[in-house]
Scaffold this motif. Structure first.
Motif, PDB file in Angstrom:
ATOM      1  N   VAL A   1       0.866  -1.178   0.000  1.00 29.05           N
ATOM      2  CA  VAL A   1       0.000   0.000   0.000  1.00 29.05           C
ATOM      3  C   VAL A   1       0.905   1.231   0.000  1.00 29.05           C
ATOM      4  CG1 VAL A   1      -1.904   1.184   1.148  1.00 29.05           C
ATOM      5  CG2 VAL A   1      -1.696  -1.304   1.358  1.00 29.05           C
TER       6      VAL A   1
ATOM      7  N   LYS B   1      -3.258   5.648   4.044  1.00 29.93           N
ATOM      8  CA  LYS B   1      -2.547   4.368   3.967  1.00 29.93           C
ATOM      9  C   LYS B   1      -2.432   3.685   5.324  1.00 29.93           C
ATOM     10  CE  LYS B   1       1.300   5.821   2.719  1.00 29.93           C
ATOM     11  NZ  LYS B   1       1.569   7.213   2.567  1.00 29.93           N
TER      12      LYS B   1
ATOM     13  N   SER C   1      -4.091   0.193   5.862  1.00 24.73           N
ATOM     14  CA  SER C   1      -3.183  -0.946   5.985  1.00 24.73           C
ATOM     15  C   SER C   1      -3.471  -1.716   7.261  1.00 24.73           C
ATOM     16  CB  SER C   1      -1.729  -0.468   5.984  1.00 24.73           C
ATOM     17  OG  SER C   1      -1.451   0.176   4.776  1.00 24.73           O
TER      18      SER C   1
ATOM     19  N   ASP D   1       4.860  -0.915   8.963  1.00 30.76           N
ATOM     20  CA  ASP D   1       4.734   0.532   8.818  1.00 30.76           C
ATOM     21  C   ASP D   1       6.144   1.045   8.505  1.00 30.76           C
ATOM     22  OD1 ASP D   1       4.558   3.263   9.137  1.00 30.76           O
ATOM     23  OD2 ASP D   1       3.803   3.201  11.194  1.00 30.76           O
TER      24      ASP D   1
ATOM     25  N   ASP E   1       3.051  -0.909   4.271  1.00 31.59           N
ATOM     26  CA  ASP E   1       2.596   0.468   4.080  1.00 31.59           C
ATOM     27  C   ASP E   1       3.802   1.375   3.856  1.00 31.59           C
ATOM     28  OD1 ASP E   1       2.019   3.144   4.710  1.00 31.59           O
ATOM     29  OD2 ASP E   1       1.066   2.695   6.617  1.00 31.59           O
TER      30      ASP E   1
END
Ligand code: CDP
Length: 219
Positions: A7, A15, A19, A32, A126
């Protein structure tokens, strides 16, 4: 064997939220990647490393002692034993993160660390370059976008909710400046992967975007 969903997209496109929801729904792990750049930024500030010192930044990135611990309201981020979950979201750290993210050696140093997040049954990654550089062979790629105004408006509501007073025009300008920096850097500039599904959420709610993504993944 791990299914990878990437993503990517500009700042404030939703996002992070999507996510997280997607990972929950699929029972996948979450990466992340922005948090890693924020951690390098915070560590570099703590160690008084300048943004010009590429080799010290690279060492900082490759020796990063970090742990992501699941918590009730998301994830607790621990740097060298300290809870830095709130600290890495501070404005000056965001600014520094976008500067260290432009340093080639930092991106290279973080590459394997990001790939190591892939576990069975799957990972939702993400970021900005998940589908282009970090996981080019990912099964499902998304590029989430929205107009700068819509993204600024969302951040505005978020900050208001936290009781912070902000100027909407300043947020729009800030988002445009970050877009510019992300898109113009030499290494892994922000752009959709060739095989990414581009989702423009300007006129969509989070729930609508989530359903749309789930439809595309086909689960
Ligand atoms: O979306 P937001 O700007 O709030 O922050 P983030 O996703 O936490 O990312 C922080 C910074 O790291 C961004 O300004 C990007 O420049 C950079 N970043 C990157 O270069 N590559 C990634 N895969 C993720 C983040």
């Amino acid at each position: 064997n791990s299914t990878i969903v990437t993503v990517d997209g500009p700042s404030g496109a939703g996002k992070g939220t999507l996510s997280q929801l997607l990972a929950q729904r699929l029972g996948y792990r979450l990466l992340d990647s922005g948090a890693l750049y924020r951690l390098v930024a915070l560590a570099s500030i703590n160690k008084a490393i300048s943004v010009e010192n590429a080799s010290a930044l690279r060492d900082c990135a490759s020796t990063l002692d970090v742990e992501f611990a699941p918590a009730d309201d998301g994830v607790t981020v621990i740097l060298e034993g300290q809870d830095v979950t709130a600290a890495i979201r501070q404005e000056h750290v965001s600014m520094r993160a976008s500067e260290v993210a432009a340093v080639d050696a930092v991106r290279t140093a973080l590459l394997q660390r990001q790939r190591d997040f892939a576990v069975a049954p799957g990972l939702v990654a993400d970021g900005r370059d998940m589908g282009t550089t970090v996981f080019p062979a990912a099964q499902h790629k998304f590029y989430l976008t929205a107009s700068a105004e819509a993204r600024a408006q969302r951040r505005y509501q978020q900050l208001l909710g936290r009781g912070e007073s902000v100027d909407l025009a300043a947020l729009v300008a800030d988002i445009q400046a970050r877009d510019q920096r992300d898109q113009s850097r030499a290494t892994s500039p922000l752009r959709p992967a060739q095989d990414a599904h581009i989702v423009d959420s300007t006129e969509m709610s989070i729930a609508q975007v989530l359903e749309h993504m789930i439809d595309i993944i086909g689960v």
